[in-house]
Write a protein that holds these residues in place. Structure first.
Motif, mmCIF file in Angstrom:
data_model
loop_
_atom_site.group_PDB
_atom_site.id
_atom_site.type_symbol
_atom_site.label_atom_id
_atom_site.label_comp_id
_atom_site.label_asym_id
_atom_site.label_seq_id
_atom_site.Cartn_x
_atom_site.Cartn_y
_atom_site.Cartn_z
ATOM 1 N N PRO A 31 0.822 -1.209 0.000
ATOM 2 C CA PRO A 31 0.000 0.000 0.000
ATOM 3 C C PRO A 31 0.856 1.258 0.000
ATOM 4 O O PRO A 31 2.020 1.230 0.433
ATOM 5 N N PRO A 32 0.315 2.363 -0.473
ATOM 6 C CA PRO A 32 1.061 3.624 -0.402
ATOM 7 C C PRO A 32 1.220 4.050 1.048
ATOM 8 O O PRO A 32 0.406 3.695 1.904
ATOM 9 N N PRO A 33 2.262 4.802 1.363
ATOM 10 C CA PRO A 33 2.468 5.247 2.750
ATOM 11 C C PRO A 33 1.354 6.178 3.196
ATOM 12 O O PRO A 33 0.695 6.836 2.381
ATOM 13 N N GLU A 38 9.585 11.896 1.349
ATOM 14 C CA GLU A 38 10.554 10.831 1.226
ATOM 15 C C GLU A 38 10.523 9.905 2.432
ATOM 16 O O GLU A 38 10.191 10.313 3.529
ATOM 17 N N ARG A 39 10.894 8.661 2.191
ATOM 18 C CA ARG A 39 10.918 7.642 3.229
ATOM 19 C C ARG A 39 12.298 6.995 3.259
ATOM 20 O O ARG A 39 13.081 7.137 2.316
ATOM 21 N N GLN A 40 12.562 6.244 4.334
ATOM 22 C CA GLN A 40 13.821 5.517 4.457
ATOM 23 C C GLN A 40 13.569 4.025 4.639
ATOM 24 O O GLN A 40 12.606 3.626 5.307
ATOM 25 N N ASP A 97 11.664 8.188 -2.920
ATOM 26 C CA ASP A 97 10.404 8.887 -3.156
ATOM 27 C C ASP A 97 9.341 7.846 -3.461
ATOM 28 O O ASP A 97 9.374 7.216 -4.531
ATOM 29 N N PRO A 98 8.379 7.620 -2.562
ATOM 30 C CA PRO A 98 7.376 6.574 -2.787
ATOM 31 C C PRO A 98 6.439 6.862 -3.954
ATOM 32 O O PRO A 98 5.690 5.972 -4.374
ATOM 33 N N ALA A 99 6.477 8.086 -4.471
ATOM 34 C CA ALA A 99 5.690 8.393 -5.662
ATOM 35 C C ALA A 99 6.348 7.827 -6.920
ATOM 36 O O ALA A 99 5.712 7.718 -7.967
ATOM 37 N N VAL A 100 7.624 7.455 -6.816
ATOM 38 C CA VAL A 100 8.368 6.922 -7.952
ATOM 39 C C VAL A 100 8.632 5.429 -7.796
ATOM 40 O O VAL A 100 8.480 4.654 -8.746
ATOM 41 N N VAL A 101 9.026 5.013 -6.607
ATOM 42 C CA VAL A 101 9.301 3.602 -6.337
ATOM 43 C C VAL A 101 8.696 3.251 -4.983
ATOM 44 O O VAL A 101 8.797 4.012 -4.025
ATOM 45 N N THR A 102 8.034 2.114 -4.909
ATOM 46 C CA THR A 102 7.350 1.741 -3.675
ATOM 47 C C THR A 102 8.261 0.942 -2.758
ATOM 48 O O THR A 102 9.298 0.411 -3.181
#
Length: 220
Positions: A31-33, A38-40, A97-102
């Motif tokens: 699922p999306p965050p 940005e996430r780590q 970037d979760p908008a580009v890679v999950t």
């Protein structure tokens, strides 16, 4: 020097075998965050040179830093971690970037080309708990995705041996010494890199063309 000599011996030996890429299904639960930005993701999969090098070539990754996790701050130094008794693992902190890679796509890369998750406390020529396979989870959301994918891969018998990857809570990530950063980029002709790590980069390019970036993101 130890790694260089060991790499030369492995190259000369017909019995030496690096980790092989494995074709894996995408995560069924990804699922999306809950929040933007940005996430780590912090992972351990053997020597951090190769793991960092792989994720530096993944689209959506904005930073990949080699370091240590699992032990105390006072022992977060290469010479001490290399003894294998500090609790640390060589790790890579991946900012993406979760908008580009999950998260699920990053985990798929991690398990399929970045390392062999069936090797207990070792990867290729490197042995010891500091080379263990682990995902250092930062929150319940991340743990749920990682645990679901591990269960999915285990149920599908995706590997010829049991997966030994540990899910460990991340207390703190400690960046490694500057000379370890961008090591694969800076030393592409080093025997250890040529034998153990450059094949992973090629595996990534072939297996994940939609995620491949030819120009790696750098930490320096």
């Amino acid at each position: 020097m130890k790694r260089l000599l060991l790499a030369l011996l492995l190259i000369a030996s017909p019995l030496a075998a690096r980790e092989r890429a494995v074709s894996l299904p995408p995560p069924a639960f990804d699922p999306p965050p809950a929040s933007r930005g940005e996430r780590q993701l912090v992972v351990a999969g053997g020597c951090f040179w190769g793991v960092q090098g792989v994720f530096q070539h993944v689209k959506g990754v904005t930073r990949a830093v080699s370091g240590y996790a699992g032990g105390a701050e006072r022992t977060a130094h290469y010479d001490q971690v290399s003894r294998g008794d500090t609790g640390h693992a060589e790790t890579v902190e991946i900012t993406y970037d979760p908008a580009v890679v999950t998260l699920g796509e990053l985990l798929r890369v991690f398990f399929s080309v970045a390392h062999d998750p069936t090797q207990m406390n070792r990867q290729g020529p490197d042995e010891g708990p500091q080379y263990r396979s682990a995902v250092f989870v930062t929150d319940p959301e991340q743990e749920k995705v990682a645990r679901a994918y591990l269960s999915q891969l285990a149920s599908a018998r995706s590997f010829g041996a049991p997966i030994v990857t540990r899910l460990e809570p991340l207390a703190r990530f400690y960046p490694a010494e500057p000379y370890h950063q961008d090591y694969l980029i800076a030393h592409p002709s080093a025997p250890y890199i040529v034998y153990n790590d450059l094949p992973k980069i090629e595996d990534l390019r072939r297996a994940f063309p939609e995620l491949w970036r030819s120009d790696p993101v750098r930490t320096k």
